[in-house]
Scaffold this active site. Structure first.
Site, PDB file in Angstrom:
ATOM      1  N   ASP A  87       0.891  -1.149   0.000  1.00  0.00           N
ATOM      2  CA  ASP A  87       0.000   0.000   0.000  1.00  0.00           C
ATOM      3  C   ASP A  87       0.940   1.212   0.000  1.00  0.00           C
ATOM      4  O   ASP A  87       1.577   1.510   1.017  1.00  0.00           O
ATOM      5  CB  ASP A  87      -0.877  -0.038   1.255  1.00  0.00           C
ATOM      6  CG  ASP A  87      -1.721   1.220   1.384  1.00  0.00           C
ATOM      7  OD1 ASP A  87      -1.528   2.157   0.566  1.00  0.00           O
ATOM      8  OD2 ASP A  87      -2.566   1.285   2.293  1.00  0.00           O
ATOM      9  N   LYS A 142       2.372   7.925 -18.093  1.00  0.00           N
ATOM     10  CA  LYS A 142       1.292   8.895 -17.989  1.00  0.00           C
ATOM     11  C   LYS A 142       0.120   8.321 -17.210  1.00  0.00           C
ATOM     12  O   LYS A 142       0.039   7.104 -17.106  1.00  0.00           O
ATOM     13  CB  LYS A 142       0.853   9.340 -19.381  1.00  0.00           C
ATOM     14  CG  LYS A 142       0.251   8.189 -20.195  1.00  0.00           C
ATOM     15  CD  LYS A 142      -0.302   8.664 -21.495  1.00  0.00           C
ATOM     16  CE  LYS A 142      -1.694   9.198 -21.329  1.00  0.00           C
ATOM     17  NZ  LYS A 142      -2.582   8.818 -22.433  1.00  0.00           N
ATOM     18  N   LYS A 176       7.422   3.607 -31.201  1.00  0.00           N
ATOM     19  CA  LYS A 176       6.920   3.013 -32.450  1.00  0.00           C
ATOM     20  C   LYS A 176       7.964   3.165 -33.554  1.00  0.00           C
ATOM     21  O   LYS A 176       8.536   4.234 -33.732  1.00  0.00           O
ATOM     22  CB  LYS A 176       5.597   3.675 -32.864  1.00  0.00           C
ATOM     23  CG  LYS A 176       4.454   3.358 -31.905  1.00  0.00           C
ATOM     24  CD  LYS A 176       3.151   3.970 -32.380  1.00  0.00           C
ATOM     25  CE  LYS A 176       2.091   3.913 -31.291  1.00  0.00           C
ATOM     26  NZ  LYS A 176       1.266   2.721 -31.300  1.00  0.00           N
ATOM     27  N   HIS A 234       1.142  12.380 -27.352  1.00  0.00           N
ATOM     28  CA  HIS A 234       1.487  11.699 -28.600  1.00  0.00           C
ATOM     29  C   HIS A 234       1.487  12.641 -29.813  1.00  0.00           C
ATOM     30  O   HIS A 234       2.408  12.640 -30.614  1.00  0.00           O
ATOM     31  CB  HIS A 234       0.512  10.549 -28.876  1.00  0.00           C
ATOM     32  CG  HIS A 234       0.302   9.646 -27.700  1.00  0.00           C
ATOM     33  ND1 HIS A 234       1.324   9.293 -26.856  1.00  0.00           N
ATOM     34  CD2 HIS A 234      -0.804   9.023 -27.204  1.00  0.00           C
ATOM     35  CE1 HIS A 234       0.857   8.493 -25.899  1.00  0.00           C
ATOM     36  NE2 HIS A 234      -0.434   8.325 -26.083  1.00  0.00           N
TER      37      HIS A 234
HETATM   38  C1  BG6 Z   1      -2.937   6.057 -24.805  1.00  0.00           C
HETATM   39  C2  BG6 Z   1      -4.274   6.680 -24.543  1.00  0.00           C
HETATM   40  O1  BG6 Z   1      -1.903   6.906 -24.372  1.00  0.00           O
HETATM   41  O2  BG6 Z   1      -2.787   5.797 -26.202  1.00  0.00           O
HETATM   42  C3  BG6 Z   1      -5.399   5.803 -25.060  1.00  0.00           C
HETATM   43  O3  BG6 Z   1      -4.446   6.873 -23.143  1.00  0.00           O
HETATM   44  C4  BG6 Z   1      -5.164   5.443 -26.521  1.00  0.00           C
HETATM   45  O4  BG6 Z   1      -6.655   6.453 -24.921  1.00  0.00           O
HETATM   46  C5  BG6 Z   1      -3.750   4.912 -26.724  1.00  0.00           C
HETATM   47  O5  BG6 Z   1      -6.122   4.471 -26.887  1.00  0.00           O
HETATM   48  C6  BG6 Z   1      -3.462   4.742 -28.200  1.00  0.00           C
HETATM   49  O6  BG6 Z   1      -2.265   4.051 -28.359  1.00  0.00           O
HETATM   50  P1  BG6 Z   1      -1.982   3.210 -29.677  1.00  0.00           P
HETATM   51  O7  BG6 Z   1      -0.589   2.730 -29.515  1.00  0.00           O
HETATM   52  O8  BG6 Z   1      -3.009   2.102 -29.696  1.00  0.00           O
HETATM   53  O9  BG6 Z   1      -2.172   4.127 -30.822  1.00  0.00           O
END
Ligand code: BG6
Length: 479
Positions: A87, A142, A176, A234
């Site tokens: 915890d 995050k 990626k 992103h």
């Molecule tokens: C995450 C978001 O950071 O990225 C999600 O919190 C989203 O909501 C995801 O679905 C998308 O990631 P990817 O790699 O599937 O494009």
């Protein structure tokens, strides 16, 4: 300090991210002999597991989320795992945790994927347990706050125990392959860079479209919304890689120095330059899906779609709009970057009835990795009735160009970089703060304008206002 960690401590080890991404990625790395045979992985979370319970949990996750041909010897991998329930709000528990972690020979990497409210107590606990010394690095997942102020609180708390060169902030888009390939495309080829500026580029589009809805993340998503969940991290990272100046080398300081300059050059958006939306019931690939409020179980004003016309105020990008859009429950899952070049300055074919179209570079990030450059070519023939030109694609499908290479989960790369201590693909504090600064201003402008998300049908490309945002500049979203 450069060291290869031989101990990995996963906070949030029984959570969704661990199940879907972290454990499968680590197992896949193990199967390919990419991690040190000595690496031991300690999981921790509130759940009341013992070592065996956690190994069973991990086995199930691997069976569900990792294809059999990538698993290697699951038994060997599971043997690396142990578990300590904790915890994080109770400081004494960290003594037991430290005992479980033991004394690594070289160093410890900690991966923190927990609720933001646990960041501070966790850092305090780690210091108390002696788990924050010079041979410890800290990786943060995050959400790191909901605005600049809250992100500062988190970063300050982490900063009390770890200097910046031992903090690894994840943005999994940087793991990626095609995202990294963007740098190869720009800086390992001579032909793009001379054209990569306002004189030759008309606009840039970045789309991150998803077909999924809330996916059960009720509490988190409704407090975040698309702007914080996708654009703040992103999309702004993609934008900064497209727009940055050439770094002097591919290393953590040089690359991140250039990205942060772009983020700081983002102009505050004007009213009318953003559109927000929220999906209503509709259909995706022929399947009926409920609306956002129904999935959530209550009325909400959270945006599940956002489109923004962004501007970068510097010499290179003066007057070049960057159209960004992202949303849930859109018609298909696709992430792509479109670089739309300008028209040729003068068409020598105009007098022969031929029309030229400006070149366009499409970088497909997912689901398929490809790069397509559209070029004008003459339609074969004797041209008695005039010359005909047509757009033809110069197409590179990465899967074909690199057939036989293993496609990897973004976290494989990032976890390995964390273990080995390479920060290039992790986000520095000044970048995060520049991102929040801009995002907070976008949100403030929504409040000033009283902007409410416009409804859109699930399975459509968002509210019609998003289409109008581009169309009024004579731009069509690439679909
Ligand atoms: C995450 C978001 O950071 O990225 C999600 O919190 C989203 O909501 C995801 O679905 C998308 O990631 P990817 O790699 O599937 O494009």
């Amino acid at each position: 300090m450069k060291f290869i960690a031989d101990r990995l401590l996963l906070f949030g080890a029984t959570g969704d991210l661990a199940k879907r991404m972290l454990l499968p990625s680590l197992c896949a790395l193990d199967a390919d002999d990419l991690i040190d045979p000595k690496l031991e992985i300690v999981g921790t979370a509130r759940s009341d597991f013992d070592d065996q319970g956690f190994r069973n949990f991990a086995r199930e996750a691997l069976e569900k989320f990792l294809p059999p041909e990538r698993r290697g010897s699951v038994a060997t991998f599971l043997n690396r795992l142990s578990y300590q329930s904790l915890d994080a709000t109770q400081i004494e528990g960290f003594e037991q945790l430290a005992a479980k972690v033991g004394t690594p020979e070289r160093g410890l990497a900690i991966f923190l994927s927990t609720a933001p409210s646990l960041f501070e107590p966790t850092i305090r606990g780690l210091r108390h347990g002696g788990l924050a010394g010079e041979t410890v690095r800290m990786c943060l997942e995050k959400p790191l706050g909901t605005d600049l102020a809250s992100s500062r609180v988190i970063n300050d708390a982490v900063g009390t125990a770890f200097p910046e060169d031992r903090i690894f902030r994840i943005d999994h888009y940087l793991g990626k392959e095609t995202v990294q390939n963007l740098l190869a495309l720009r800086f390992a080829n001579i032909m793009f860079e001379p054209l990569w500026n306002a004189a030759h580029i008309d606009h840039v589009q970045i789309t991150v479209a998803e077909t999924v809805g809330l996916e059960g993340r009720v509490g988190f998503y409704d407090d975040a919304g698309a702007l914080r969940d996708m654009v703040q991290n992103h999309m702004l990272q993609l934008l900064s890689l497209v727009a940055m100046e050439p770094p002097s080398s591919f290393d953590a300081t040089a690359v991140r120095d250039e990205k942060v300059k772009v983020l700081r050059s983002l102009r505050l958006v004007d009213a009318g330059e953003t559109v927000t939306g929220q999906y209503r019931a509709g259909a995706i690939a022929g399947q009926a899906v409920p609306g956002y409020d129904d999935e959530l179980g209550k009325d909400s004003n959270t945006e599940t779609f956002v489109a923004i016309k962004a501007h970068i105020d510097n010499w290179r990008w003066k007057g070049v709009p960057f159209y960004l859009r992202t949303g849930k429950r859109l018609p298909k899952r696709t992430t792509e970057i479109i670089v739309q070049f300008r028209q040729v300055p003068h068409s020598i074919f105009a007098g022969k009835g031929a029309r030229t179209k400006p070149n366009r570079l499409v970088i497909g990030v997912q689901p398929d990795e490809n790069i397509t450059l559209s070029l004008m070519a003459k339609v074969p023939g004797l041209d008695r009735g005039g010359i005909r030109l047509r757009e033809v694609p110069l197409d590179i499908a990465m899967a074909n160009a690199f057939a036989g290479t293993q496609k990897r989960i973004a976290y494989e790369r990032l976890l390995l970089d964390l273990i080995e201590g390479d920060q290039t693909l992790f986000v520095r504090r000044d970048e995060v703060e520049a991102q929040w600064d801009w995002i907070d201003a976008v949100r403030a402008s929504w409040t000033d304008q009283g902007l409410e998300p416009k409804p859109y049908t699930a399975g459509s490309w968002g509210p019609s206002a998003a289409i109008a945002l581009a169309e009024r500049d004579g731009v069509t979203w690439h679909e």
